[in-house]
Design an enzyme around this catalytic site. Structure first.
Site, PDB file in Angstrom:
ATOM      1  N   SER A 182       0.775  -1.348   0.075  1.00  0.00           N
ATOM      2  CA  SER A 182       0.127  -0.045   0.005  1.00  0.00           C
ATOM      3  C   SER A 182       0.933   1.186   0.039  1.00  0.00           C
ATOM      4  O   SER A 182       2.097   1.211   0.567  1.00  0.00           O
ATOM      5  CB  SER A 182      -0.970  -0.052   1.414  1.00  0.00           C
ATOM      6  OG  SER A 182      -1.500   1.410   1.561  1.00  0.00           O
ATOM      7  N   TYR A 189      -1.777  -0.294  10.443  1.00  0.00           N
ATOM      8  CA  TYR A 189      -1.779  -0.658   8.903  1.00  0.00           C
ATOM      9  C   TYR A 189      -0.620  -0.338   8.383  1.00  0.00           C
ATOM     10  O   TYR A 189       0.237  -1.056   7.578  1.00  0.00           O
ATOM     11  CB  TYR A 189      -2.989   0.047   8.149  1.00  0.00           C
ATOM     12  CG  TYR A 189      -3.146  -0.102   6.744  1.00  0.00           C
ATOM     13  CD1 TYR A 189      -3.600  -1.295   6.212  1.00  0.00           C
ATOM     14  CD2 TYR A 189      -3.027   0.801   5.984  1.00  0.00           C
ATOM     15  CE1 TYR A 189      -3.644  -1.659   5.093  1.00  0.00           C
ATOM     16  CE2 TYR A 189      -3.177   0.523   4.606  1.00  0.00           C
ATOM     17  CZ  TYR A 189      -3.585  -0.554   4.211  1.00  0.00           C
ATOM     18  OH  TYR A 189      -3.877  -0.792   2.721  1.00  0.00           O
TER      19      TYR A 189
HETATM   20  N1  LIG Z   1      -8.677  -0.209  -1.301  1.00  0.00           N
HETATM   21  C1  LIG Z   1      -7.592   0.671  -1.207  1.00  0.00           C
HETATM   22  O1  LIG Z   1      -7.648   1.840  -1.294  1.00  0.00           O
HETATM   23  C2  LIG Z   1      -6.307  -0.061  -1.026  1.00  0.00           C
HETATM   24  C3  LIG Z   1      -5.151   0.829  -1.136  1.00  0.00           C
HETATM   25  C4  LIG Z   1      -3.877   0.299  -0.851  1.00  0.00           C
HETATM   26  C5  LIG Z   1      -3.780  -0.866  -0.535  1.00  0.00           C
HETATM   27  N2  LIG Z   1      -5.027  -1.994  -0.492  1.00  0.00           N
HETATM   28  C6  LIG Z   1      -4.744  -3.182  -0.153  1.00  0.00           C
HETATM   29  O2  LIG Z   1      -5.485  -4.124  -1.134  1.00  0.00           O
HETATM   30  C7  LIG Z   1      -5.827  -5.282  -0.620  1.00  0.00           C
HETATM   31  C8  LIG Z   1      -7.428  -5.527  -0.892  1.00  0.00           C
HETATM   32  O3  LIG Z   1      -8.010  -4.208  -0.369  1.00  0.00           O
HETATM   33  P1  LIG Z   1      -9.331  -3.890  -0.697  1.00  0.00           P
HETATM   34  O4  LIG Z   1      -9.848  -2.524  -0.542  1.00  0.00           O
HETATM   35  O5  LIG Z   1      -9.709  -4.573  -2.021  1.00  0.00           O
HETATM   36  O6  LIG Z   1     -10.387  -4.822   0.424  1.00  0.00           O
HETATM   37  P2  LIG Z   1     -11.619  -5.443   0.560  1.00  0.00           P
HETATM   38  O7  LIG Z   1     -12.728  -4.687  -0.490  1.00  0.00           O
HETATM   39  O8  LIG Z   1     -12.062  -5.368   2.066  1.00  0.00           O
HETATM   40  O9  LIG Z   1     -11.425  -6.994   0.043  1.00  0.00           O
HETATM   41  C9  LIG Z   1     -10.900  -7.826   0.818  1.00  0.00           C
HETATM   42  C10 LIG Z   1     -10.958  -9.053   0.551  1.00  0.00           C
HETATM   43  O10 LIG Z   1     -10.199 -10.106   1.503  1.00  0.00           O
HETATM   44  C11 LIG Z   1     -10.698 -10.832   2.125  1.00  0.00           C
HETATM   45  N3  LIG Z   1     -10.525 -10.922   3.505  1.00  0.00           N
HETATM   46  C12 LIG Z   1     -10.815  -9.961   4.490  1.00  0.00           C
HETATM   47  N4  LIG Z   1     -10.540 -10.723   5.722  1.00  0.00           N
HETATM   48  C13 LIG Z   1     -10.037 -11.830   5.515  1.00  0.00           C
HETATM   49  C14 LIG Z   1      -9.489 -12.822   6.505  1.00  0.00           C
HETATM   50  N5  LIG Z   1      -9.466 -12.424   7.667  1.00  0.00           N
HETATM   51  N6  LIG Z   1      -9.259 -13.967   6.091  1.00  0.00           N
HETATM   52  C15 LIG Z   1      -9.256 -14.099   4.679  1.00  0.00           C
HETATM   53  N7  LIG Z   1      -9.802 -13.132   3.816  1.00  0.00           N
HETATM   54  C16 LIG Z   1     -10.089 -12.016   4.242  1.00  0.00           C
HETATM   55  C17 LIG Z   1     -12.309 -10.534   1.905  1.00  0.00           C
HETATM   56  O11 LIG Z   1     -13.273 -11.610   2.102  1.00  0.00           O
HETATM   57  P3  LIG Z   1     -14.632 -11.419   2.589  1.00  0.00           P
HETATM   58  O12 LIG Z   1     -15.303 -10.410   1.526  1.00  0.00           O
HETATM   59  O13 LIG Z   1     -15.145 -12.873   2.546  1.00  0.00           O
HETATM   60  O14 LIG Z   1     -14.404 -10.885   3.849  1.00  0.00           O
HETATM   61  C18 LIG Z   1     -11.980  -9.863   0.548  1.00  0.00           C
HETATM   62  O15 LIG Z   1     -12.339 -10.893  -0.427  1.00  0.00           O
HETATM   63  C19 LIG Z   1      -5.551  -5.196   1.021  1.00  0.00           C
HETATM   64  O16 LIG Z   1      -4.244  -5.928   1.077  1.00  0.00           O
HETATM   65  C20 LIG Z   1      -5.252  -3.769   1.187  1.00  0.00           C
HETATM   66  O17 LIG Z   1      -4.575  -3.422   2.278  1.00  0.00           O
HETATM   67  C21 LIG Z   1      -6.195  -1.297  -0.691  1.00  0.00           C
END
Ligand SMILES: NC(=O)c1ccc[n+]([C@@H]2O[C@H](COP(=O)([O-])OP(=O)(O)OC[C@H]3O[C@@H](n4cnc5c(N)ncnc54)[C@H](OP(=O)(O)O)[C@@H]3O)[C@@H](O)[C@H]2O)c1
Length: 268
Positions: A146, A159
């Site tokens: 991130s 985080y």
């Molecule tokens: N969105 C942003 O702006 C952003 C920016 C930088 C980095 N990131 C990184 O990108 C990645 C994805 O983020 P996102 O925004 O796409 O998140 P998201 O929409 O919340 O999706 C998270 C995914 O991870 C799964 N997950 C959550 N908790 C879990 C657990 N305890 N065990 C197994 N699976 C789990 C969820 O499954 P369920 O739906 O079944 O809970 C979902 O499929 C993360 O590593 C985040 O730190 C995101």
């Protein structure tokens, strides 16, 4: 364009958000894909299956990557390998953040964040890497970091720490695994719109603030992560090892605060 033909990817946390977009891109690039979600109540599955691009044949495994540790992630890895024994690419995407000021932070928030964002990646990568080394497979790993591995926010100590660790892990695993023919890289998104960030972006002032502090002025959808993921996993990135590619609209290289030049009486 089938740049990933004959490859098979396991993408964690791919029932929504960034993981789902990456899985879609890998599928379109010709790879076999195994999806993964946490919720076993059917909600994750329903969401992933509602995507009309997803062929019904694409398998989805379910399981929490944090509980118990390390058996939770080991079980998930074994389930993925059971549905597709040919997996040779691992995308460690599942992650989360919890907003809490440091002085009020409960230890369990820190612990839970590190368990999912760091420990589970360690367990999964070691499991796949051991298997690949035993089988002589030249595997490819993509860690999702991130911008918070580079820039900090006051309510994001857990985080920020976890994503800083992912930066270091990308470099360290590169050095450990490159001699075995396994390529490790990372991708670090800036703020993108996903179910995780949607609540924060619902406030128009927050969205406007983020746009104003991003050089290209965009808070995009998760599809902006697709190209970088395909590239880093493809042969085109053959000699790229241990790198974290920022996909952030330029946010990480902008020294702020910085008022518009017309507000400042600068010599010309
Ligand atoms: N969105 C942003 O702006 C952003 C920016 C930088 C980095 N990131 C990184 O990108 C990645 C994805 O983020 P996102 O925004 O796409 O998140 P998201 O929409 O919340 O999706 C998270 C995914 O991870 C799964 N997950 C959550 N908790 C879990 C657990 N305890 N065990 C197994 N699976 C789990 C969820 O499954 P369920 O739906 O079944 O809970 C979902 O499929 C993360 O590593 C985040 O730190 C995101």
């Amino acid at each position: 364009m089938s740049v990933l033909k004959d490859h098979h990817a396991f993408v964690t946390g791919s029932t929504q958000g960034i993981g789902l977009e990456i899985a879609k891109a890998l599928c379109e690039a010709g790879a076999g894909v195994v999806l993964h979600g946490r919720r076993t109540d059917g909600e994750s599955l329903r969401h992933a299956r509602s995507q009309n691009w997803l062929p019904a044949s694409v398998p989805i495994v379910l399981g929490d990557l944090t509980e118990p540790m390390p058996q939770g992630p080991l079980d998930v890895a074994e389930d993925a390998l059971r549905v597709n024994p040919n997996i040779d690419m691992l995308v460690c995407n599942a992650g989360t953040f919890i907003d809490q000021p440091f002085l009020e932070m409960d230890f369990h928030v820190f612990d839970r964040t590190l368990k999912l964002n760091v420990y589970s990646q360690y367990v999964l990568i070691q499991h796949f890497a051991r298997l690949w080394v035993r089988r002589g497979i030249r595997g490819r790993i993509l860690l999702i970091g991130s911008i918070n591995g580079h820039l900090s926010e006051p309510t994001h100590v857990a985080y920020d720490t976890s994503k800083g660790a992912i930066d270091a892990m990308t470099r360290s695993l590169c050095v450990s695994l490159a001699p075995h023919g396994i390529r490790v890289n990372g991708m670090a998104p800036g703020l993108v719109r996903t179910p995780l960030t949607e609540p924060a972006l619902q406030n128009p002032r927050a969205k406007q603030w983020m746009e104003l502090h991003t050089p290209n002025g965009v808070v995009p959808g998760a599809e902006v992560c697709r190209g970088a993921a395909v590239f880093l996993l493809s042969d085109a990135a053959e000699h790229i090892h241990g790198q974290m590619l920022l996909v952030d609209g330029g946010m990480s290289v902008w020294q702020q605060p910085d008022p518009p030049p017309e507000w400042m009486n600068l010599p010309t």
